[in-house]
Design a protein around this motif. Structure first.
Motif, mmCIF file in Angstrom:
data_model
loop_
_atom_site.group_PDB
_atom_site.id
_atom_site.type_symbol
_atom_site.label_atom_id
_atom_site.label_comp_id
_atom_site.label_asym_id
_atom_site.label_seq_id
_atom_site.Cartn_x
_atom_site.Cartn_y
_atom_site.Cartn_z
ATOM 1 N N TYR A 209 0.832 -1.199 0.000
ATOM 2 C CA TYR A 209 0.000 0.000 0.000
ATOM 3 C C TYR A 209 0.870 1.255 0.000
ATOM 4 O O TYR A 209 2.067 1.213 0.209
ATOM 5 C CB TYR A 209 -0.986 0.034 1.159
ATOM 6 C CG TYR A 209 -1.970 -1.097 1.144
ATOM 7 C CD1 TYR A 209 -3.086 -1.063 0.321
ATOM 8 C CD2 TYR A 209 -1.769 -2.227 1.934
ATOM 9 C CE1 TYR A 209 -3.983 -2.115 0.294
ATOM 10 C CE2 TYR A 209 -2.667 -3.280 1.916
ATOM 11 C CZ TYR A 209 -3.766 -3.222 1.096
ATOM 12 O OH TYR A 209 -4.647 -4.263 1.068
ATOM 13 N N ARG A 210 0.255 2.397 -0.272
ATOM 14 C CA ARG A 210 0.901 3.700 -0.218
ATOM 15 C C ARG A 210 -0.181 4.731 0.043
ATOM 16 O O ARG A 210 -1.369 4.423 -0.036
ATOM 17 C CB ARG A 210 1.666 4.009 -1.503
ATOM 18 C CG ARG A 210 0.808 4.113 -2.738
ATOM 19 C CD ARG A 210 1.669 4.302 -3.998
ATOM 20 N NE ARG A 210 0.847 4.278 -5.181
ATOM 21 C CZ ARG A 210 0.206 5.325 -5.687
ATOM 22 N NH1 ARG A 210 0.319 6.511 -5.101
ATOM 23 N NH2 ARG A 210 -0.528 5.217 -6.768
ATOM 24 N N CYS A 211 0.224 5.933 0.353
ATOM 25 C CA CYS A 211 -0.716 7.012 0.644
ATOM 26 C C CYS A 211 -0.693 8.014 -0.496
ATOM 27 O O CYS A 211 0.374 8.339 -1.016
ATOM 28 C CB CYS A 211 -0.341 7.713 1.946
ATOM 29 S SG CYS A 211 -0.391 6.617 3.379
ATOM 30 N N GLU A 212 -1.871 8.483 -0.868
ATOM 31 C CA GLU A 212 -1.948 9.522 -1.891
ATOM 32 C C GLU A 212 -3.186 10.358 -1.658
ATOM 33 O O GLU A 212 -4.128 9.926 -1.006
ATOM 34 C CB GLU A 212 -1.954 8.937 -3.302
ATOM 35 C CG GLU A 212 -3.259 8.320 -3.724
ATOM 36 C CD GLU A 212 -3.296 7.946 -5.204
ATOM 37 O OE1 GLU A 212 -2.239 7.701 -5.804
ATOM 38 O OE2 GLU A 212 -4.405 7.897 -5.745
ATOM 39 N N GLY A 213 -3.168 11.556 -2.200
ATOM 40 C CA GLY A 213 -4.315 12.446 -2.120
ATOM 41 C C GLY A 213 -3.980 13.742 -1.407
ATOM 42 O O GLY A 213 -2.877 13.944 -0.909
ATOM 43 N N GLU A 214 -4.954 14.609 -1.384
ATOM 44 C CA GLU A 214 -4.812 15.936 -0.786
ATOM 45 C C GLU A 214 -5.180 15.902 0.687
ATOM 46 O O GLU A 214 -6.009 15.113 1.117
ATOM 47 C CB GLU A 214 -5.749 16.928 -1.483
ATOM 48 C CG GLU A 214 -5.452 17.143 -2.944
ATOM 49 C CD GLU A 214 -4.176 17.937 -3.167
ATOM 50 O OE1 GLU A 214 -3.873 18.824 -2.351
ATOM 51 O OE2 GLU A 214 -3.500 17.652 -4.156
ATOM 52 N N CYS A 215 -4.576 16.785 1.418
ATOM 53 C CA CYS A 215 -4.963 17.028 2.804
ATOM 54 C C CYS A 215 -5.827 18.284 2.799
ATOM 55 O O CYS A 215 -5.406 19.317 2.268
ATOM 56 C CB CYS A 215 -3.727 17.217 3.672
ATOM 57 S SG CYS A 215 -2.762 15.706 3.836
ATOM 58 N N PRO A 216 -7.047 18.203 3.339
ATOM 59 C CA PRO A 216 -7.940 19.356 3.289
ATOM 60 C C PRO A 216 -7.433 20.500 4.167
ATOM 61 O O PRO A 216 -6.643 20.293 5.077
ATOM 62 C CB PRO A 216 -9.265 18.810 3.820
ATOM 63 C CG PRO A 216 -8.876 17.664 4.684
ATOM 64 C CD PRO A 216 -7.626 17.082 4.065
ATOM 65 N N THR A 217 -7.895 21.688 3.842
ATOM 66 C CA THR A 217 -7.538 22.874 4.612
ATOM 67 C C THR A 217 -8.816 23.546 5.070
ATOM 68 O O THR A 217 -9.633 23.893 4.235
ATOM 69 C CB THR A 217 -6.734 23.865 3.743
ATOM 70 O OG1 THR A 217 -5.579 23.179 3.268
ATOM 71 C CG2 THR A 217 -6.298 25.068 4.519
ATOM 72 N N PRO A 218 -9.045 23.725 6.358
ATOM 73 C CA PRO A 218 -8.224 23.241 7.459
ATOM 74 C C PRO A 218 -8.462 21.752 7.718
ATOM 75 O O PRO A 218 -9.488 21.205 7.337
ATOM 76 C CB PRO A 218 -8.674 24.081 8.646
ATOM 77 C CG PRO A 218 -10.093 24.426 8.341
ATOM 78 C CD PRO A 218 -10.175 24.528 6.835
ATOM 79 N N LEU A 219 -7.495 21.125 8.370
ATOM 80 C CA LEU A 219 -7.572 19.699 8.709
ATOM 81 C C LEU A 219 -8.545 19.465 9.848
ATOM 82 O O LEU A 219 -8.757 20.340 10.679
ATOM 83 C CB LEU A 219 -6.200 19.201 9.156
ATOM 84 C CG LEU A 219 -5.198 18.887 8.068
ATOM 85 C CD1 LEU A 219 -3.830 18.625 8.671
ATOM 86 C CD2 LEU A 219 -5.645 17.705 7.251
ATOM 87 N N ASP A 220 -9.088 18.264 9.880
ATOM 88 C CA ASP A 220 -9.859 17.849 11.049
ATOM 89 C C ASP A 220 -9.245 16.570 11.600
ATOM 90 O O ASP A 220 -8.319 16.014 11.013
ATOM 91 C CB ASP A 220 -11.347 17.691 10.720
ATOM 92 C CG ASP A 220 -11.631 16.622 9.688
ATOM 93 O OD1 ASP A 220 -10.971 15.558 9.718
ATOM 94 O OD2 ASP A 220 -12.515 16.830 8.842
#
Length: 126
Positions: free
Chosen positions: A53-64
């Motif tokens: 596995y691996r991680c991909e994608g955006e981190c939202p702003t602001p984070l929760d």
């Protein structure tokens, strides 16, 4: 490990610039490691391949809290939310990993070893 074969089920087709969908949020996706492809098949008995596995994608702003952010990533996302030109985005990275048991030849003996941090179990924003 640069030669490892990486595949994932998401093969998005390119859309015109005006219709580009927002990149998916941070998540875990497949990344198959095939020991034959990286030249390790001669000494690794089992497994011959596995999903790291691996991680991909955006981190939202602001984070929760659902993205398991560090305090630093949370502050970074708040800065970016209020001052986009001053802050960089937190990164989508592994936050929990698990071991992989492998059977292989070591000095002409068969060995069973448990290698830590080989499989991504969870992704988050850091």
């Amino acid at each position: 490990m640069e030669r490892m074969r990486v595949t994932d089920g998401d093969s998005a087709t390119a859309a015109p610039a005006a219709e580009l969908p927002q990149r998916p949020l941070c998540r875990r996706v497949d990344m198959w490691v095939d020991f034959d492809q990286i030249g390790w098949d001669e000494w690794i008995v089992h497994p011959k391949r596995y999903n790291a596995y691996r991680c991909e994608g955006e981190c939202p702003t602001p984070l929760d809290e659902s993205f398991s952010p560090t305090n630093h990533a949370y502050m970074q996302s708040l800065l970016r939310h209020h001052h986009p030109e001053r802050g960089s985005c937190p990164s989508c990275v592994p936050t929990r990993l698990s071991p992989l048991s492998m059977l292989y030849y070591e000095n002409d003996d068969l060995a069973l070893r448990h290698h830590e941090d080989m499989i991504v179990e969870e992704c988050g924003c850091h």
